[in-house]
Structures are given as structure tokens and as C-alpha cells.
Write a protein that holds these residues in place. Structure first.
Motif, short mmCIF file in Angstrom:
data_model
loop_
_atom_site.label_atom_id
_atom_site.label_comp_id
_atom_site.label_asym_id
_atom_site.label_seq_id
_atom_site.Cartn_x
_atom_site.Cartn_y
_atom_site.Cartn_z
N ARG A 45 0.85 -1.19 0.00
CA ARG A 45 0.00 0.00 0.00
C ARG A 45 0.88 1.24 0.00
N ILE A 46 0.37 2.31 -0.58
CA ILE A 46 1.11 3.56 -0.54
C ILE A 46 0.72 4.34 0.71
N VAL A 47 1.69 4.91 1.37
CA VAL A 47 1.45 5.71 2.57
C VAL A 47 1.21 7.15 2.13
N ALA A 48 -0.01 7.64 2.31
CA ALA A 48 -0.33 9.01 1.93
C ALA A 48 0.25 9.99 2.94
N TRP A 49 0.81 11.09 2.44
CA TRP A 49 1.32 12.12 3.35
C TRP A 49 1.17 13.49 2.71
N GLU A 50 0.99 14.48 3.53
CA GLU A 50 0.96 15.87 3.08
C GLU A 50 2.04 16.68 3.78
N ASP A 51 2.14 16.49 5.10
CA ASP A 51 3.17 17.17 5.88
C ASP A 51 4.43 16.30 5.89
N PRO A 52 5.61 16.86 5.61
CA PRO A 52 6.84 16.07 5.64
C PRO A 52 7.05 15.32 6.95
N ASP A 53 6.58 15.90 8.06
CA ASP A 53 6.73 15.21 9.34
C ASP A 53 5.98 13.88 9.34
N GLU A 54 4.86 13.82 8.61
CA GLU A 54 4.11 12.57 8.52
C GLU A 54 4.93 11.51 7.79
N ALA A 55 5.60 11.93 6.72
CA ALA A 55 6.40 10.99 5.95
C ALA A 55 7.63 10.54 6.72
N ILE A 56 8.27 11.48 7.40
CA ILE A 56 9.50 11.15 8.12
C ILE A 56 9.24 10.08 9.18
N LYS A 57 8.06 10.09 9.78
CA LYS A 57 7.74 9.08 10.78
C LYS A 57 7.75 7.68 10.20
N GLU A 58 7.55 7.56 8.88
CA GLU A 58 7.52 6.26 8.21
C GLU A 58 8.91 5.78 7.79
N HIS A 196 18.98 7.12 -4.71
CA HIS A 196 18.03 7.48 -3.66
C HIS A 196 18.70 8.23 -2.51
N VAL A 197 19.81 7.71 -2.03
CA VAL A 197 20.46 8.35 -0.89
C VAL A 197 20.85 9.77 -1.24
N ASP A 198 21.40 9.97 -2.43
CA ASP A 198 21.79 11.31 -2.84
C ASP A 198 20.56 12.21 -2.97
N GLY A 199 19.47 11.67 -3.54
CA GLY A 199 18.25 12.45 -3.66
C GLY A 199 17.70 12.87 -2.32
N PHE A 200 17.83 12.00 -1.33
CA PHE A 200 17.30 12.29 0.00
C PHE A 200 18.18 13.29 0.74
N GLU A 201 19.50 13.22 0.49
CA GLU A 201 20.41 14.09 1.21
C GLU A 201 20.60 15.44 0.51
N ALA A 202 20.24 15.51 -0.79
CA ALA A 202 20.46 16.74 -1.53
C ALA A 202 19.50 17.85 -1.11
N ALA A 203 18.34 17.47 -0.58
CA ALA A 203 17.35 18.46 -0.18
C ALA A 203 16.49 17.86 0.92
N PRO A 204 15.97 18.71 1.83
CA PRO A 204 15.05 18.19 2.84
C PRO A 204 13.77 17.69 2.19
N LEU A 205 13.10 16.77 2.87
CA LEU A 205 11.88 16.20 2.32
C LEU A 205 10.83 17.28 2.06
N ALA A 206 10.90 18.38 2.80
CA ALA A 206 9.95 19.47 2.59
C ALA A 206 10.05 20.08 1.20
N ASP A 207 11.18 19.86 0.52
CA ASP A 207 11.35 20.41 -0.83
C ASP A 207 10.68 19.55 -1.89
N GLN A 209 7.33 17.13 -3.30
CA GLN A 209 5.89 16.95 -3.20
C GLN A 209 5.59 15.48 -2.87
N PRO A 210 4.43 15.22 -2.25
CA PRO A 210 4.06 13.81 -2.01
C PRO A 210 4.03 12.98 -3.28
N SER A 211 3.76 13.61 -4.42
CA SER A 211 3.76 12.86 -5.68
C SER A 211 5.17 12.53 -6.16
N GLU A 212 6.18 13.15 -5.56
CA GLU A 212 7.56 12.88 -5.95
C GLU A 212 8.24 11.87 -5.03
#
Length: 218
Positions: A45-58, A196-207, A209-212
């Protein structure tokens, strides 16, 4: 455009990345939907998120890249981001580094698109693999420590890049295959993020979108 060819030791990092050429409008949306459908078909299942804090918890902490030889998809975190047109990058955390010719996400996603997998292993080898129709179609592996048990498929024909944004001719492309970052910039996709690791470290998750940034769980 011409320049000195790179030295062979320029395979200087470990990462894996799927590049998808999509010429139609809404390319990233089409690829994202295909990625989601691929994982959901495996019972995830896909985990829906809007706030980056919601995603980070996952998310689990990222502690480097290790080889994953599991042939089946499972829980994962995936970036789907635009590159230079017409390319879209797909970066899987779980399958960032897979053995040559073995990438379950590429296998399944290639039933909908043709795509290029690039896998680099620092100071060892770089893999350029063309997938289409759910199968590995062509493969070139270069470096000082290429594994012996490569799949028996043709080498990647560099003509494949001719209508996908290539900036130089095949001879010059070939001279840069030992330096995957420069090769990809010249071949068309560009290389703003390397895995993936570079993509995650290059910018905070807040940068993003949930679709990305897609999170898949059992």
C-alpha cells in the motif's frame, strides 16, 4: 563538444538509478502512477502524506547503500522526479544497488516503458542496462572488476540515445562510459541526483511533493 576522455578510475561512487524516457505530456505523472501500480500489484500500500513530518515518521534511518539481490519487490521508498526532457528519474531505496541485470523494479516497470538502469559500484564497475517488455534487452558493464556471470544479452547500442537528448555522437559517448555522471549528462538524462540516498540528502523532504516521494509498506 569535445574534451579529454575520463580516466577509468572515475567510477567513484556507489548508486543505482532508473531513467525513463517519456515523450508524452505529464510524463512524471504517468511514471509515478506506473510505479504505484507496480508496488500495489505486489500487495503493498502507498502511505499518503501531506506534511513532511508525517512521511518522516515512516522512514528508517539511511545508513549507506548495500547490495540487494532479492528478486521480488517489497516495502520501499521511491523518488520519481523530472530530469532533462524527456527523462524521468526513478530512485528506489531498497533496490538502489542490485546485481547486474537483476532489478525487480526495472523488470516490472519495463512492462510499461522502455528504461535505462545505471548501477555504479565504486572503483569496480558501472552497468548500463536497457529494459523493455519486462525483460533485460541489452547490457554494457565496464570497469576493473566486472562480475564474470553477466546475463547473455547484446551490448547496449548507443544509437538508442540519438533521439533522447544526446548532445554528442556515439564515439564521444563511448569515451565517457567510465565516468557515468558525465556520460549521462551527455547522453540526455542529466545527473542532478545520483540515486536514492543522494536524492534524499540533496534536499530536505519538505522540498519534495508527495507525488515525488512514494512510500510503500506491507
Amino acid at each position: 563538444m569535445s574534451s579529454e576522455p575520463p580516466r577509468e578510475h572515475e567510477i567513484d561512487r556507489t548508486y543505482g538509478l532508473i531513467h525513463v524516457p517519456v515523450f508524452q505530456e505529464a510524463a512524471r505523472t504517468r511514471v509515478r502512477r506506473a510505479v504505484q501500480a507496480t508496488y500495489e500489484a505486489c500487495g503493498l500500500r502507498i502511505v499518503a502524506w501531506e506534511d513532511p513530518d508525517e512521511a518522516i515518521k515512516e522512514l528508517e534511518p539511511i545508513s549507506g547503500i548495500t547490495c540487494n539481490d532479492n528478486p521480488e519487490l517489497g516495502p520501499d521508498e521511491v523518488f520519481v522526479v523530472a530530469e532533462d526532457e524527456p527523462w524521468v528519474a526513478v530512485m528506489s531505496r531498497r533496490w538502489e544497488w542490485t546485481p547486474i541485470g537483476l532489478n525487480p523494479l526495472a523488470r516490472d516497470l519495463s512492462s510499461k516503458f522502455e528504461l535505462l538502469v545505471v548501477t555504479c559500484v565504486e572503483n569496480k564497475y558501472v552497468e548500463y542496462a536497457l529494459w523493455e517488455g519486462g525483460r533485460l534487452q541489452a547490457l554494457t558493464a565496464i570497469g576493473p572488476d566486472v562480475p564474470d556471470d553477466l546475463p547473455e544479452v547484446p551490448e547496449l547500442d548507443l544509437d538508442w540515445f540519438a533521439d533522447k537528448g544526446a548532445l554528442v555522437d556515439n564515439d564521444e559517448l563511448r569515451s565517457y562510459q567510465h565516468a557515468p555522471g558525465r556520460f549521462l549528462n551527455l547522453a540526455g538524462p542529466g545527473c542532478d541526483r545520483a540515486g536514492h540516498v543522494d536524492g534524499f540528502e540533496a534536499a530536505p523532504l519538505a522540498d519534495y511533493q508527495p507525488s515525488e516521494y512514494l512510500i510503500f509498506r506491507a
